[in-house]
Design an enzyme around this catalytic site. Structure first.
Site, PDB file in Angstrom:
ATOM      1  N   LYS A 145       0.832  -1.037  -0.387  1.00  0.00           N
ATOM      2  CA  LYS A 145       0.231  -0.092   0.303  1.00  0.00           C
ATOM      3  C   LYS A 145       0.784   1.138  -0.227  1.00  0.00           C
ATOM      4  O   LYS A 145       0.338   2.577  -0.754  1.00  0.00           O
ATOM      5  CB  LYS A 145      -0.733  -0.155   1.352  1.00  0.00           C
ATOM      6  CG  LYS A 145      -2.244  -0.758   0.969  1.00  0.00           C
ATOM      7  CD  LYS A 145      -2.857   0.072   0.376  1.00  0.00           C
ATOM      8  CE  LYS A 145      -4.289  -1.165   0.210  1.00  0.00           C
ATOM      9  NZ  LYS A 145      -5.322  -0.561  -0.364  1.00  0.00           N
ATOM     10  N   LYS A 201      -8.473  -1.732 -10.173  1.00  0.00           N
ATOM     11  CA  LYS A 201      -9.597  -0.399 -10.958  1.00  0.00           C
ATOM     12  C   LYS A 201      -8.002   0.858 -10.549  1.00  0.00           C
ATOM     13  O   LYS A 201      -8.873   1.648 -10.747  1.00  0.00           O
ATOM     14  CB  LYS A 201     -10.547  -0.571  -9.581  1.00  0.00           C
ATOM     15  CG  LYS A 201     -11.228  -1.206 -10.461  1.00  0.00           C
ATOM     16  CD  LYS A 201     -12.610  -1.183  -9.298  1.00  0.00           C
ATOM     17  CE  LYS A 201     -13.515  -0.221  -9.742  1.00  0.00           C
ATOM     18  NZ  LYS A 201     -15.065  -0.674  -9.145  1.00  0.00           N
ATOM     19  N   LYS A 240      -1.326  -7.715 -11.482  1.00  0.00           N
ATOM     20  CA  LYS A 240      -3.299  -7.928 -11.383  1.00  0.00           C
ATOM     21  C   LYS A 240      -4.105  -6.981 -12.236  1.00  0.00           C
ATOM     22  O   LYS A 240      -3.443  -5.636 -11.876  1.00  0.00           O
ATOM     23  CB  LYS A 240      -3.013  -7.634 -10.060  1.00  0.00           C
ATOM     24  CG  LYS A 240      -3.996  -8.759  -9.305  1.00  0.00           C
ATOM     25  CD  LYS A 240      -4.207  -9.144  -8.267  1.00  0.00           C
ATOM     26  CE  LYS A 240      -5.224  -9.237  -7.421  1.00  0.00           C
ATOM     27  NZ  LYS A 240      -4.938  -9.746  -5.972  1.00  0.00           N
TER      28      LYS A 240
END
Length: 385
Positions: A160, A254, A251
């Site tokens: 993250k 969005k 991967k």
């Protein structure tokens, strides 16, 4: 004169005849039968399946093949007595700042999609995580036994923050960027699973680490306070990661800036054909499944294999004399035909003005709260609270 006593067992009332040995034997036999039936029912109901998905709006194809389709298959194939709980885990979305109206809309879109893909509220409890306060209550309790060392090795906070996987908490840059909520994310995820005493959790291969943390945390708690939590088993999705159509080494996500990199479950057939036609592949003429050297072509082969229930080798054999354009056209048609009824159900649910989605969410949260409260009662008794 016989003395009669009213006895209640498992919600039903019986009359125990106090002095008649014959009647006492009959009564005790009846009670034993009731207990035996209850025990059998409890045993049959022991399997509990839980999983959650973040409220990112309408899911993409990777979410569907890797998780949602698997949830529906588990639901439809579950034996009688199996508990099924599926949650939109909106509290997990708060590890990064959110715009409130945007988050509310994303929650609604995700919830509608869960129903559109085939989750049945008559069979599964479908709910918002934030509607069941026991999730966060157990989160705090598990925080008192969770290992800081284990958490520091988890990959979630590092990815993250876009930090290398070998980053540790001694790194000053990592400490400056890291927030407690992001660091303790796996503890809340463990609480999501354990508060429902889940025995099985459908996850993708990349989530196996989080489930192992949940098992470790459950084991730590059980060792200190007694056997409260089952150790949940992973149900690994057979679908490998669906890759980006524009960067097939990454991967599908969005967060990718190019909307053509992914297919959403709400996309029209025209959208799907356009995105597949523009998918990055290569110039080699012969079709071959080779994820390392030909990731774009291999991604299309894998997707088609999942939709048609075939192996990648079978797909290659079927299309070995076809052009890459023919393969793309077939993949696009197969996806579009499969997703069309899902898209139609999704639109109908989003446009429904009767409050149906809210009613389903309330119904699901009631079931989830009742289930979680039973766990918390045991936990609090074990802790002395």
């Amino acid at each position: 004169m016989d003395l009669k006593t009213r006895v209640v067992y498992n919600g039903q009332s019986f009359t125990k005849l106090g002095v008649s040995a014959r009647n006492r034997v009959q009564f005790e036999g009846l009670i034993q039968h009731r207990r035996s039936s209850h025990s059998t029912k409890t045993s049959a109901a022991h399997k509990t399946i839980f999983s959650g998905i973040q409220p990112t709006g309408v899911p993409h194809l990777g979410n569907y093949l890797g998780a949602l389709r698997e949830w529906v298959q588990l639901q439809n194939g579950a034996t009688e007595g199996t508990k099924l709980l599926f949650s939109v885990v909106d509290l997990h979305a708060l590890t990064v700042p959110q715009d409130a109206p945007w988050l509310r809309n994303c929650k609604k879109e995700m919830f509608a999609t869960l129903l559109a893909v085939g989750l049945d509220p008559a069979r599964s409890a479908i709910f918002y995580q934030s509607d069941v306060s026991a999730h966060t209550e157990l989160f705090w309790i598990l925080s008192t036994v969770a290992s800081m060392g284990y958490l520091s090795r988890m990959t979630q906070w590092k990815s993250k923050l876009q930090l290398p996987e070998n980053t540790n908490l001694e790194d000053s840059a990592a400490r400056a960027k890291l927030r407690l909520g992001l660091f303790s994310y796996p503890v809340l995820q463990a609480a999501d699973i354990l508060v429902h005493r889940a025995t099985h959790v459908p996850v993708g291969e990349d989530q196996r680490q989080h489930l192992e943390f949940s098992r470790n945390t459950a084991n730590s708690f059980n060792h200190l306070y007694g056997s409260i939590f089952p150790l949940p088993e992973a149900l690994i999705s057979p679908a490998k990661r669906v890759m980006s159509f524009k960067e097939p080494t990454l991967k599908m996500s969005k967060s990718h800036p190019d909307e053509r990199s992914r297919i959403l479950l709400s996309d029209t057939p025209e959208d799907i054909h356009r995105k597949i036609k523009g998918a990055l592949t290569d110039s080699e003429p012969q079709l071959k499944y080779d994820p390392d050297n030909r990731p774009g072509v291999s991604n299309l082969i894998e997707i088609l294999a999942h939709f048609e229930g075939k192996s990648c080798e079978e797909v290659v054999s079927e299309f070995q004399h076809s052009s890459l354009g023919a393969l793309k056209g077939h993949v696009a048609s197969r996806i579009a035909n499969h997703l069309q009824p899902i898209r139609e159900r999704y639109i109908a649910l989003i446009e429904n003005k009767t409050g149906y989605l809210e009613d389903v969410a309330n119904q699901g949260s009631q079931v989830a709260r009742s289930n979680a409260e039973r766990t918390m009662k045991q936990v609090k008794e074990a802790l002395g609270l």
